[in-house]
Design a protein around this motif. Structure first.
Motif, PDB file in Angstrom:
ATOM      1  N   PHE A 132       0.829  -1.210   0.000  1.00  0.00           N
ATOM      2  CA  PHE A 132       0.000   0.000   0.000  1.00  0.00           C
ATOM      3  C   PHE A 132       0.864   1.261   0.000  1.00  0.00           C
ATOM      4  O   PHE A 132       0.457   2.306  -0.498  1.00  0.00           O
ATOM      5  N   TYR A 133       2.054   1.144   0.557  1.00  0.00           N
ATOM      6  CA  TYR A 133       2.913   2.312   0.724  1.00  0.00           C
ATOM      7  C   TYR A 133       3.756   2.647  -0.505  1.00  0.00           C
ATOM      8  O   TYR A 133       4.419   3.676  -0.536  1.00  0.00           O
ATOM      9  N   ILE A 134       3.743   1.805  -1.522  1.00  0.00           N
ATOM     10  CA  ILE A 134       4.576   2.037  -2.704  1.00  0.00           C
ATOM     11  C   ILE A 134       4.123   3.300  -3.427  1.00  0.00           C
ATOM     12  O   ILE A 134       2.931   3.544  -3.614  1.00  0.00           O
ATOM     13  N   THR A 135       5.089   4.115  -3.851  1.00  0.00           N
ATOM     14  CA  THR A 135       4.803   5.326  -4.608  1.00  0.00           C
ATOM     15  C   THR A 135       4.076   4.968  -5.897  1.00  0.00           C
ATOM     16  O   THR A 135       4.509   4.076  -6.627  1.00  0.00           O
ATOM     17  N   GLN A 136       2.997   5.662  -6.198  1.00  0.00           N
ATOM     18  CA  GLN A 136       2.206   5.364  -7.390  1.00  0.00           C
ATOM     19  C   GLN A 136       2.733   6.115  -8.610  1.00  0.00           C
ATOM     20  O   GLN A 136       1.992   6.738  -9.352  1.00  0.00           O
ATOM     21  N   ASN A 137       4.025   6.033  -8.826  1.00  0.00           N
ATOM     22  CA  ASN A 137       4.661   6.663  -9.980  1.00  0.00           C
ATOM     23  C   ASN A 137       5.483   5.583 -10.666  1.00  0.00           C
ATOM     24  O   ASN A 137       6.485   5.124 -10.129  1.00  0.00           O
ATOM     25  N   ILE A 138       5.067   5.182 -11.859  1.00  0.00           N
ATOM     26  CA  ILE A 138       5.684   4.057 -12.551  1.00  0.00           C
ATOM     27  C   ILE A 138       7.169   4.270 -12.791  1.00  0.00           C
ATOM     28  O   ILE A 138       7.976   3.344 -12.675  1.00  0.00           O
ATOM     29  N   ILE A 139       7.561   5.501 -13.105  1.00  0.00           N
ATOM     30  CA  ILE A 139       8.971   5.761 -13.414  1.00  0.00           C
ATOM     31  C   ILE A 139       9.864   5.489 -12.207  1.00  0.00           C
ATOM     32  O   ILE A 139      11.045   5.158 -12.349  1.00  0.00           O
ATOM     33  N   HIS A 140       9.307   5.588 -10.994  1.00  0.00           N
ATOM     34  CA  HIS A 140      10.099   5.300  -9.796  1.00  0.00           C
ATOM     35  C   HIS A 140      10.565   3.843  -9.761  1.00  0.00           C
ATOM     36  O   HIS A 140      11.615   3.535  -9.181  1.00  0.00           O
ATOM     37  N   ILE A 203      10.592  14.346 -13.807  1.00  0.00           N
ATOM     38  CA  ILE A 203      11.141  13.873 -12.537  1.00  0.00           C
ATOM     39  C   ILE A 203      10.933  14.966 -11.500  1.00  0.00           C
ATOM     40  O   ILE A 203      11.272  16.136 -11.753  1.00  0.00           O
ATOM     41  N   GLU A 204      10.371  14.612 -10.350  1.00  0.00           N
ATOM     42  CA  GLU A 204      10.150  15.601  -9.306  1.00  0.00           C
ATOM     43  C   GLU A 204      11.466  16.296  -8.951  1.00  0.00           C
ATOM     44  O   GLU A 204      12.518  15.673  -8.947  1.00  0.00           O
ATOM     45  N   SER A 205      11.390  17.593  -8.654  1.00  0.00           N
ATOM     46  CA  SER A 205      12.604  18.393  -8.465  1.00  0.00           C
ATOM     47  C   SER A 205      13.492  17.842  -7.345  1.00  0.00           C
ATOM     48  O   SER A 205      14.722  17.797  -7.487  1.00  0.00           O
TER      49      SER A 205
END
Length: 221
Positions: A132-140, A203-205
């Motif tokens: 449940f805690y996994i970041t929901q951003n595929i590129i990660h 990509i987030e800053s």
């Protein structure tokens, strides 16, 4: 069972461990540290490998993870199902949440809190609810390979680091760019791969700054 004190290679390692103990005591979890932190070989960019023990209904990882704002939260593939939490400053924490531990594992770990620690030789099954805690951003899911490679290189494990870059390079078609040729230094390979990814994806800053800083740190070795 190890009784020696933990070796902290940085202040960030010490502060996270203090935070971990506080939150485990608060919620009634058991915890132990394994890997380089337990055997005294940890370096500035070494992971903190944590085993967490608790009953399913008590599972609240928010306060442990919120030691600092995570850059990414992924799950490892080998072994499968361990939460890999990436923080600013090159700190990676791997949270292995399970019902029991094998004797060999606990013999090579340092127990911090012995609550709920069940030692038996059954196959280890990790708690799926942590996903449940996994970041929901595929590129990660791909950037974790680059991030891990950079940390391994900074911990003087160049072969492992290069293998991780090659694994990422093997995902080039999925990421819609041409694979690179491995014909230079590690940091050059890492930079070229990251430039390819960054040319295709946002990509987030904070994450971008972290990866660029780690690549530069590898170049300085």
């Amino acid at each position: 069972m190890k009784t020696k004190k933990l070796h902290f290679p940085s202040e960030r390692h010490r502060l996270f461990t203090k935070h971990l103990i506080q939150e485990c005591l608060r919620y009634g979890y058991g915890c132990a540290v394994k890997g380089s932190m337990a055997n005294g070989t940890a370096k500035r960019f070494s992971d903190i490998d944590v085993m967490l023990f608790f009953t399913e209904e008590k599972m609240i990882l928010d306060t442990i993870i919120e030691f600092d704002k995570p850059l990414m939260v992924n799950a490892t593939e080998c072994p499968k199902g361990i939460l890999m939490v990436s923080y600013p400053g090159g700190l990676c924490v791997e949270l292995d949440c399970r019902d029991h531990v094998k004797q060999e594992e606990i013999d090579n770990a340092i127990i911090l809190i012995d609550t709920h620690i069940d030692v038996r030789e059954d196959e280890v099954i990790r708690k799926e609810s942590v996903l449940f805690y996994i970041t929901q951003n595929i590129i990660h899911q791909y950037l974790r390979l680059l991030y891990k490679a950079l940390l391994k290189y900074l911990c003087d494990k160049p072969d492992h680091a290069q293998d991780l870059l090659r694994e990422l390079n093997g995902c080039a078609s999925e990421l819609q760019f041409n694979p690179i040729e491995f014909d230079g230094k590690f940091n050059e390979h890492a930079l070229r791969l990251y430039r390819n990814i960054r040319s295709k994806y946002h990509i987030e800053s904070e994450l971008d700054e972290e990866l660029c800083w780690l690549i530069a740190a590898c170049e300085s070795l």
